[in-house]
Design a protein around this motif. Sequence first.
Motif, PDB file in Angstrom:
ATOM      1  N   THR A 109     -28.469  -4.147 -18.363  1.00  0.00           N
ATOM      2  CA  THR A 109     -29.263  -3.524 -19.425  1.00  0.00           C
ATOM      3  C   THR A 109     -30.709  -3.995 -19.394  1.00  0.00           C
ATOM      4  O   THR A 109     -30.999  -5.136 -19.038  1.00  0.00           O
ATOM      5  CB  THR A 109     -28.691  -3.825 -20.818  1.00  0.00           C
ATOM      6  N   GLN A 110     -31.587  -3.093 -19.794  1.00  0.00           N
ATOM      7  CA  GLN A 110     -33.024  -3.347 -19.855  1.00  0.00           C
ATOM      8  C   GLN A 110     -33.544  -2.863 -21.208  1.00  0.00           C
ATOM      9  O   GLN A 110     -33.068  -1.864 -21.710  1.00  0.00           O
ATOM     10  CB  GLN A 110     -33.748  -2.547 -18.752  1.00  0.00           C
ATOM     11  N   PRO A 111     -34.557  -3.539 -21.752  1.00  0.00           N
ATOM     12  CA  PRO A 111     -35.113  -3.034 -23.003  1.00  0.00           C
ATOM     13  C   PRO A 111     -35.897  -1.724 -22.837  1.00  0.00           C
ATOM     14  O   PRO A 111     -36.022  -0.969 -23.777  1.00  0.00           O
ATOM     15  CB  PRO A 111     -36.059  -4.149 -23.470  1.00  0.00           C
ATOM     16  N   ARG A 112     -36.417  -1.455 -21.650  1.00  0.00           N
ATOM     17  CA  ARG A 112     -37.276  -0.280 -21.488  1.00  0.00           C
ATOM     18  C   ARG A 112     -36.772   0.686 -20.424  1.00  0.00           C
ATOM     19  O   ARG A 112     -36.227   0.273 -19.402  1.00  0.00           O
ATOM     20  CB  ARG A 112     -38.698  -0.716 -21.121  1.00  0.00           C
ATOM     21  N   THR A 145     -26.255   8.887 -12.278  1.00  0.00           N
ATOM     22  CA  THR A 145     -25.052   8.174 -11.840  1.00  0.00           C
ATOM     23  C   THR A 145     -24.024   9.191 -11.373  1.00  0.00           C
ATOM     24  O   THR A 145     -24.148  10.381 -11.672  1.00  0.00           O
ATOM     25  CB  THR A 145     -24.414   7.352 -12.984  1.00  0.00           C
ATOM     26  N   SER A 146     -23.040   8.707 -10.666  1.00  0.00           N
ATOM     27  CA  SER A 146     -21.954   9.588 -10.256  1.00  0.00           C
ATOM     28  C   SER A 146     -20.654   8.792 -10.317  1.00  0.00           C
ATOM     29  O   SER A 146     -20.672   7.622 -10.682  1.00  0.00           O
ATOM     30  CB  SER A 146     -22.188  10.079  -8.827  1.00  0.00           C
ATOM     31  N   TYR A 147     -19.587   9.431  -9.962  1.00  0.00           N
ATOM     32  CA  TYR A 147     -18.304   8.718  -9.977  1.00  0.00           C
ATOM     33  C   TYR A 147     -18.331   7.512  -9.039  1.00  0.00           C
ATOM     34  O   TYR A 147     -17.570   6.574  -9.177  1.00  0.00           O
ATOM     35  CB  TYR A 147     -17.174   9.687  -9.586  1.00  0.00           C
ATOM     36  N   LYS A 148     -19.227   7.550  -8.066  1.00  0.00           N
ATOM     37  CA  LYS A 148     -19.296   6.458  -7.085  1.00  0.00           C
ATOM     38  C   LYS A 148     -20.086   5.248  -7.569  1.00  0.00           C
ATOM     39  O   LYS A 148     -20.054   4.190  -6.952  1.00  0.00           O
ATOM     40  CB  LYS A 148     -19.988   6.979  -5.807  1.00  0.00           C
ATOM     41  N   THR A 149     -20.856   5.448  -8.628  1.00  0.00           N
ATOM     42  CA  THR A 149     -21.803   4.412  -9.031  1.00  0.00           C
ATOM     43  C   THR A 149     -21.108   3.135  -9.504  1.00  0.00           C
ATOM     44  O   THR A 149     -20.352   3.146 -10.470  1.00  0.00           O
ATOM     45  CB  THR A 149     -22.720   4.939 -10.152  1.00  0.00           C
ATOM     46  N   MET A 150     -21.379   2.046  -8.807  1.00  0.00           N
ATOM     47  CA  MET A 150     -20.772   0.769  -9.170  1.00  0.00           C
ATOM     48  C   MET A 150     -21.768  -0.138  -9.885  1.00  0.00           C
ATOM     49  O   MET A 150     -21.388  -1.066 -10.572  1.00  0.00           O
ATOM     50  CB  MET A 150     -20.244   0.047  -7.917  1.00  0.00           C
ATOM     51  N   LEU A 151     -23.028   0.110  -9.635  1.00  0.00           N
ATOM     52  CA  LEU A 151     -24.067  -0.687 -10.290  1.00  0.00           C
ATOM     53  C   LEU A 151     -24.972   0.250 -11.068  1.00  0.00           C
ATOM     54  O   LEU A 151     -25.591   1.148 -10.511  1.00  0.00           O
ATOM     55  CB  LEU A 151     -24.869  -1.458  -9.231  1.00  0.00           C
ATOM     56  N   LYS A 152     -25.006   0.026 -12.380  1.00  0.00           N
ATOM     57  CA  LYS A 152     -25.724   0.963 -13.235  1.00  0.00           C
ATOM     58  C   LYS A 152     -26.754   0.228 -14.077  1.00  0.00           C
ATOM     59  O   LYS A 152     -26.409  -0.606 -14.908  1.00  0.00           O
ATOM     60  CB  LYS A 152     -24.696   1.659 -14.129  1.00  0.00           C
ATOM     61  N   TYR A 153     -28.012   0.537 -13.832  1.00  0.00           N
ATOM     62  CA  TYR A 153     -29.086   0.029 -14.689  1.00  0.00           C
ATOM     63  C   TYR A 153     -29.221   0.972 -15.868  1.00  0.00           C
ATOM     64  O   TYR A 153     -29.197   2.189 -15.692  1.00  0.00           O
ATOM     65  CB  TYR A 153     -30.400  -0.045 -13.904  1.00  0.00           C
ATOM     66  N   MET A 154     -29.334   0.406 -17.043  1.00  0.00           N
ATOM     67  CA  MET A 154     -29.416   1.277 -18.207  1.00  0.00           C
ATOM     68  C   MET A 154     -30.202   0.613 -19.323  1.00  0.00           C
ATOM     69  O   MET A 154     -30.401  -0.606 -19.324  1.00  0.00           O
ATOM     70  CB  MET A 154     -28.007   1.620 -18.691  1.00  0.00           C
ATOM     71  N   THR A 155     -30.661   1.415 -20.261  1.00  0.00           N
ATOM     72  CA  THR A 155     -31.353   0.842 -21.411  1.00  0.00           C
ATOM     73  C   THR A 155     -30.315   0.244 -22.361  1.00  0.00           C
ATOM     74  O   THR A 155     -29.155   0.662 -22.387  1.00  0.00           O
ATOM     75  CB  THR A 155     -32.167   1.910 -22.148  1.00  0.00           C
ATOM     76  N   ASP A 156     -30.770  -0.710 -23.149  1.00  0.00           N
ATOM     77  CA  ASP A 156     -29.891  -1.318 -24.150  1.00  0.00           C
ATOM     78  C   ASP A 156     -29.254  -0.249 -25.030  1.00  0.00           C
ATOM     79  O   ASP A 156     -28.067  -0.281 -25.333  1.00  0.00           O
ATOM     80  CB  ASP A 156     -30.699  -2.238 -25.075  1.00  0.00           C
ATOM     81  N   GLY A 157     -30.105   0.695 -25.423  1.00  0.00           N
ATOM     82  CA  GLY A 157     -29.655   1.762 -26.315  1.00  0.00           C
ATOM     83  C   GLY A 157     -28.516   2.558 -25.698  1.00  0.00           C
ATOM     84  O   GLY A 157     -27.587   2.970 -26.393  1.00  0.00           O
ATOM     85  N   MET A 158     -28.576   2.771 -24.400  1.00  0.00           N
ATOM     86  CA  MET A 158     -27.526   3.542 -23.737  1.00  0.00           C
ATOM     87  C   MET A 158     -26.200   2.788 -23.730  1.00  0.00           C
ATOM     88  O   MET A 158     -25.149   3.372 -23.959  1.00  0.00           O
ATOM     89  CB  MET A 158     -27.938   3.845 -22.290  1.00  0.00           C
ATOM     90  N   LEU A 186     -31.877  -4.193 -30.314  1.00  0.00           N
ATOM     91  CA  LEU A 186     -30.772  -3.656 -29.535  1.00  0.00           C
ATOM     92  C   LEU A 186     -30.160  -4.708 -28.615  1.00  0.00           C
ATOM     93  O   LEU A 186     -28.937  -4.766 -28.446  1.00  0.00           O
ATOM     94  CB  LEU A 186     -31.230  -2.436 -28.734  1.00  0.00           C
ATOM     95  N   THR A 187     -30.998  -5.565 -28.017  1.00  0.00           N
ATOM     96  CA  THR A 187     -30.455  -6.632 -27.177  1.00  0.00           C
ATOM     97  C   THR A 187     -29.605  -7.585 -28.011  1.00  0.00           C
ATOM     98  O   THR A 187     -28.509  -7.980 -27.608  1.00  0.00           O
ATOM     99  CB  THR A 187     -31.583  -7.428 -26.487  1.00  0.00           C
TER     100      THR A 187
END
Length: 713
Positions: A109-112, A145-158, A186-187
């Motif tokens: 997770t990322q704040p931005r 992302t897809s069904y294959k995605t193993m590493l997902k960067y996302m916002t805190d909100g997500m 959010l964090t």
Amino acid sequence: MPRKTVQKPFTITVIVQGTVIKDNYSGDGKRVSGFRRNYKHADILKLKMKARTLLDGRKKLPVFKVKDELMKQLMEHRVSVVIGETGSGKSTQIPQFLMKQIKGKIAVTQPRRVAAINLATRVSEEFGCDVGRDVGYAVRFNNATSYKTMLKYMTDGMLLREMMLDPLLSDYSAVIVDEAHERTILTDMILGFLKELLVRKRKDDKNFRVIVMSATLDADKFSAFFNKAPIFFIEGRLFHVDRYYLPHSVDDIIDSMVKSIIQVNQEQTKGDVLCFLPGQEDIDKVTSILHQIAPALPREAPMIVPLPLYAALPPQQQLKVFDKVKPHQRKVILSTNIAETSVTIPGVRYVIDSGLRKIKVWRHELGLSTLLTVPISKASASQRTGRAGREAPGKCFRLYTENDYIKLSQNTEPEIIRSEIVYPVLMLKRLGVDDILNWFWLENPGRSALIAALQQLYALNALSDSGKITDLGEQMAVLPVTPHLGAVLIQASKFGVLSTVMDIVACLSVDNLILTPPSEQRDVINAKRRETCTLGDRYGDLVMLKELFNIYNDISSSDERRIWCKSLGVSYKGFKNVLRIRKQISQYMDSMDGRKNEKERHSGVEDGNKSKNDDSNEDEIKTSVPLNYELVLKSFLKGFITNTAIGMPDRSYRTVTSGDTISIHPSSLLFGKKIDAVMYIEHVYTMKGYARNVSAIKTDWLREMAPHCLDRG
DNA sequence: TGGGGATTT
């Protein structure tokens, strides 16, 4: 079914969760860029080759040198705290190390938003795949992302949104919370939920991992919170920055800043200057002073090129800080906090720091916010200083004394203890937390703040008498707007004015949509606005937003839209965002409503006589129907009943809740008008109490729309 | 006639 006039108020329970998140993800319907279903061998080879060329650079990162030791710790403990200074490579490398060692998906997770997107893009290159394949990202309006995605960067909100739909986060076997030191609301919420997950919901899942990553030395707090989780330290790769203090404190920060800039410009060698000031007003003043005096400065020093930078600045002007200047020129960037984390400008060798910033403080006992200029923390001072040492050794000039510095607090105060927490509390309720006061707060907002939030939610009918979340509350928790605006939307649906209210709510959800014109254009633009928004001139700013929205929407070419926006002092970029948010809200409202009443739907005019709005065509924005301002404003009263004030004979206004004096903000179309009663979206206290986004209402509407809360005060 | 820092679903 014998149903003719009154239809079912709302299909409350049918929140199709899968649909909601799918809608959310598809957002503007864009396809994931670069994602291809059919890979040719040559494509893969090309990506892998590229990744290999990047490997040498990666190996030079500080985090690579400690890889084995680090991974040993991360694998041995369910929770770890990692301190990685700027340039350590922690955000790009640690997730990749982990990917090789554990099974299952990893969330970072990322704040931005931009950070999430940039990191995912970079890491997929290093990994050797297209973004959205093995490595992807998820942010609002954009899901790669897809069904294959193993590493997902996302916002805190997500991630929080995913938690609302799957409280176990069963998709993930590891969550990495990055930039935890920033302590955004959010964090903090995520850390609380993760702790709850670890000690309760996934207590026995020994393979579930949490990694808290922080850039500063406040790791003890995180470690203690997670039951003395081990701390791992990775050094950074910043250049040395010398620090200089003033011998005496100064009062006039603008004067002091200008003098320092001139001095630095004359005494220091090549390199741009980044100056931190608290706000737009100070920045504009310094910029104009520099423009005035620059031609008169000695010729042997570089020519100063002053460049303002703050969030409310039009994007085109913001981008100017990245422009190259001529060899004999020197960029002097005058920035708010935005350059502390969100914007990184290459070429900066010198930082001049006022030591100040602005914060908005929420007074929950009064239901209003104040804007304060306050000293920064030591952590923030160090972050600002570091901006001078990204490419080469640098210098930082602090416009305060060393003794002042010593007195600064160690870390920036977490946002959650000075903010409105209605939404966080609603999230807790949605996730079934009963004892809000004793939840796993990393920082407890305090009893009175929590009770104020509970009362707000109760007044919005989001909570029942027994404090349980209601069906209405469930809907509000899922809508991508504040609970207050959520309540408004739901009411609007019942009144049959949803389409119009969605337009207005979307406008209210965008910051800096209505710009404050420069003083020399002020009268012209104000007159133009009144002339353009004839109904808004009578009924206030919410109606004005609808009128502006209609006109914008009816203009076909983007060039014309741009010109029109400029002439009225409204933000073009802002309006583009309004349309995206409008669409998202519409999709949520649709999915909430379910498809049960399919056959009962009637198309056509939104006239408010029908108890149920036609929503099968909600995406079709209605700009031609007559505006039923009364039902629209009554819908807003549902969410803002406590934000009302009565006009007094002496032309002042007194709030309904406390009887305090409040004035209509000069930026409002209703400024200077005599009105019986007003409703406002925001109450801010600066020189005195001001109402912003004001509408004219009738006093008897209050009683009509007042829920149980008014009598209680 | 005021002044507004930064985020995010």
